[in-house]
Enzyme design. Sequence first.
Site, PDB file in Angstrom:
ATOM      1  N   ILE A   1       0.839  -1.215   0.000  1.00  0.00           N
ATOM      2  CA  ILE A   1       0.000   0.000   0.000  1.00  0.00           C
ATOM      3  C   ILE A   1       0.867   1.256   0.000  1.00  0.00           C
ATOM      4  O   ILE A   1       0.666   2.182  -0.769  1.00  0.00           O
ATOM      5  CB  ILE A   1      -0.922   0.024   1.242  1.00  0.00           C
ATOM      6  CG1 ILE A   1      -1.942  -1.102   1.139  1.00  0.00           C
ATOM      7  CG2 ILE A   1      -1.630   1.376   1.384  1.00  0.00           C
ATOM      8  CD1 ILE A   1      -2.830  -1.239   2.352  1.00  0.00           C
TER       9      ILE A   1
ATOM     10  N   LYS B   1       9.267 -18.643 -20.214  1.00  0.00           N
ATOM     11  CA  LYS B   1       8.013 -18.289 -19.530  1.00  0.00           C
ATOM     12  C   LYS B   1       8.037 -16.854 -19.022  1.00  0.00           C
ATOM     13  O   LYS B   1       7.055 -16.127 -19.141  1.00  0.00           O
ATOM     14  CB  LYS B   1       7.802 -19.225 -18.330  1.00  0.00           C
ATOM     15  CG  LYS B   1       7.137 -20.515 -18.686  1.00  0.00           C
ATOM     16  CD  LYS B   1       6.715 -21.191 -17.397  1.00  0.00           C
ATOM     17  CE  LYS B   1       6.314 -22.621 -17.642  1.00  0.00           C
ATOM     18  NZ  LYS B   1       6.418 -23.416 -16.417  1.00  0.00           N
TER      19      LYS B   1
ATOM     20  N   GLY C   1      27.174   0.872  19.038  1.00  0.00           N
ATOM     21  CA  GLY C   1      26.117   0.352  19.910  1.00  0.00           C
ATOM     22  C   GLY C   1      25.453   1.462  20.699  1.00  0.00           C
ATOM     23  O   GLY C   1      25.961   2.587  20.784  1.00  0.00           O
TER      24      GLY C   1
ATOM     25  N   CYS D   1      33.321   3.652  17.714  1.00  0.00           N
ATOM     26  CA  CYS D   1      32.298   4.487  18.347  1.00  0.00           C
ATOM     27  C   CYS D   1      31.987   4.020  19.775  1.00  0.00           C
ATOM     28  O   CYS D   1      32.742   4.316  20.680  1.00  0.00           O
ATOM     29  CB  CYS D   1      31.060   4.577  17.464  1.00  0.00           C
ATOM     30  SG  CYS D   1      30.099   6.057  17.823  1.00  0.00           S
TER      31      CYS D   1
ATOM     32  N   HIS E   1      33.313   6.410  12.429  1.00  0.00           N
ATOM     33  CA  HIS E   1      33.046   5.127  11.770  1.00  0.00           C
ATOM     34  C   HIS E   1      33.792   5.062  10.441  1.00  0.00           C
ATOM     35  O   HIS E   1      33.283   5.530   9.422  1.00  0.00           O
ATOM     36  CB  HIS E   1      31.556   4.993  11.455  1.00  0.00           C
ATOM     37  CG  HIS E   1      30.668   4.989  12.653  1.00  0.00           C
ATOM     38  ND1 HIS E   1      30.050   3.859  13.099  1.00  0.00           N
ATOM     39  CD2 HIS E   1      30.277   5.983  13.488  1.00  0.00           C
ATOM     40  CE1 HIS E   1      29.311   4.144  14.158  1.00  0.00           C
ATOM     41  NE2 HIS E   1      29.433   5.437  14.419  1.00  0.00           N
TER      42      HIS E   1
ATOM     43  N   GLU F   1      34.192   2.573   8.597  1.00  0.00           N
ATOM     44  CA  GLU F   1      33.582   1.627   7.637  1.00  0.00           C
ATOM     45  C   GLU F   1      32.752   2.311   6.552  1.00  0.00           C
ATOM     46  O   GLU F   1      32.615   1.796   5.450  1.00  0.00           O
ATOM     47  CB  GLU F   1      32.726   0.586   8.367  1.00  0.00           C
ATOM     48  CG  GLU F   1      31.490   1.099   9.082  1.00  0.00           C
ATOM     49  CD  GLU F   1      31.766   1.595  10.508  1.00  0.00           C
ATOM     50  OE1 GLU F   1      32.950   1.735  10.877  1.00  0.00           O
ATOM     51  OE2 GLU F   1      30.794   1.843  11.241  1.00  0.00           O
TER      52      GLU F   1
HETATM   53  N1  GLN Z   1      25.815   5.254  22.074  1.00  0.00           N
HETATM   54  C1  GLN Z   1      27.013   5.983  21.821  1.00  0.00           C
HETATM   55  C2  GLN Z   1      26.753   7.463  21.590  1.00  0.00           C
HETATM   56  O1  GLN Z   1      25.656   7.846  21.317  1.00  0.00           O
HETATM   57  C3  GLN Z   1      27.768   5.391  20.652  1.00  0.00           C
HETATM   58  C4  GLN Z   1      27.052   5.539  19.359  1.00  0.00           C
HETATM   59  C5  GLN Z   1      27.606   4.656  18.280  1.00  0.00           C
HETATM   60  O2  GLN Z   1      28.250   3.645  18.571  1.00  0.00           O
HETATM   61  N2  GLN Z   1      27.310   4.997  17.023  1.00  0.00           N
HETATM   62  O3  GLN Z   1      27.662   8.250  21.657  1.00  0.00           O
END
Ligand code: GLN
Length: 541
Positions: free
Chosen positions: A149, A224, A355, A382, A508, A510
């Site tokens: 939808i 097909k 995290g 991080c 980061h 990556e």
């Molecule tokens: N939780 C942590 C912060 O907000 C790390 C964030 C993360 O790992 N991207 O700073």
Amino acid sequence: MTKFIFVTGGVLSSVGKGIVTSSIGKMLQVRGFKVTAIKIDPYVNVDAGTMNPYMHGEVYVTDDGGETDLDLGWYERFLDLSIPKENNITTGQIYQSVIEKERKGDFLGRCVQIVPHVTNEIKYRIRKVAEKSSADVVLTEVGGTVGDIEGLPFLEAIRQMRLEEGYDNTLYVHVALVPILDVTGEMKTKPLQHSVNELRRIGIQPDIIVARCREMIDKEALRKIALFGTIPEKAVFCSYNVSTIYQVPLILDEQGMGNFICQRLKLQASQPKWDEWKSFVKALQNPKYEIKIALIGKYAGLVDSYVSMNEAFRHAGAECQTKVSIDYFEAEIFEENEAELETLKEYDGIFIPYGFGSRGAEGKIMAIKYARENNIPFLGICFGFQLAVVEYARNVCGLKDANSTEINPETPHPVVDLMPEQKTVTYKGATMRLGLHEIFVKPNTIAYRLYKSEKIYERHRHRFEVNPNYIQILEKHGIIFSGKSPDGRRMEILELPSNFFFFASQFHGEFKSRPRKPDPEYYGFVKACLDRKLGKDTPEF
Ligand code: GLN
């Protein structure tokens, strides 16, 4: 004249549309065209930033600080581009601006409707990307599955674009699953046929169909699909299982897809130049060494939560002729049973990814301690960086119960704390410290050896930071903060010279890693894991 290619999906989601879209981009890029890609996400969130990675996979961060769908990561990796956040269009954004315009009185006197107001806004955004990027070809992938939808206004908008841009300038690609029955081994095209019918009911006749199948589709299935899809057989392609995702553009091009698209869109193509891409794929497929890494996280159940990190390891591995095998650990298992830490002994490296929140944090801290004390190469990203600081504060600096205030707001030693500018923030959407920020790298450090520059730019996504009040004591006890913000206030990289390789960053790496251009911190970690395994005294980067 810009050419527009639209990619839709059928039968079920996660069928590989993002990879097919990226692969089409690659086929055009190696033929000399400038391309860009847009991801449409029909959900009502304004961006992916407020979603749990378990729901939707990783949140991909762009240079300009967009919190976007992970498919943008695939576009960037395949096409080696830096894509702006406008290239991720969501229902939330469309409605937000249509409603804002309505309130301002832009449509005064009129009844505001899905057609034309919402569809106009969608088309306007696609065209704005075309204009700003000055790309020869703009790829637009419509997320979800045909028939959903919430996807309807987007399909209606791309249907209208055929009328407005002309036949020669628009192309519809439909990607759908062709399952193989376990019992009979038969390839079943009926679900795909139905999804094409659904697309036609909306008014879109695909020009190309890509069958996503475990194996190369057989003649009968091909016949097909073409017959019921009302397209020539040469417009049907198959994306079958391959050993690495980076092979997909190659297998589609071998089937003639690149040439077919160029002819259909009347693009004057030069000979495709695949050499560099093929050499990368070859390096991935022929590793000389293997290392095993333990990833300790809390979204370990869904591989898509860490997709950019996995790919960064692949890019780094290819440069070191090394296959990087990653085992996922739920951090909480170490909290439940400390003896589990001993399993980490078998690994060449310990990796703590990003995290949020307290669940599993203590388990991660235990794993970091184990890595530091046993001299196992360590990389923290991080949250992994912040927890490495917590671990060091507690176990080396003697700051009992030191913590991040994210985990324990009452800690006597808040060595990681909310950034001052975050303290007044109440909205959750797009309010973290995001995107590219400048970092000064200290000479004569591991960071400098890896980055080979005193000034770097990396992507961020965080609210917390190392508390400036504790820097002196941490440094006095041996941590080197080898990367800092230009004003010297914000800690960005840490390393421990006493260890073989102990490295972590607030940013980061990556998100900027690409085939043949691995990110320096992932490269450094993989090389260190390998060199230690090979018995060298120090890592040789
Ligand atoms: N939780 C942590 C912060 O907000 C790390 C964030 C993360 O790992 N991207 O700073």
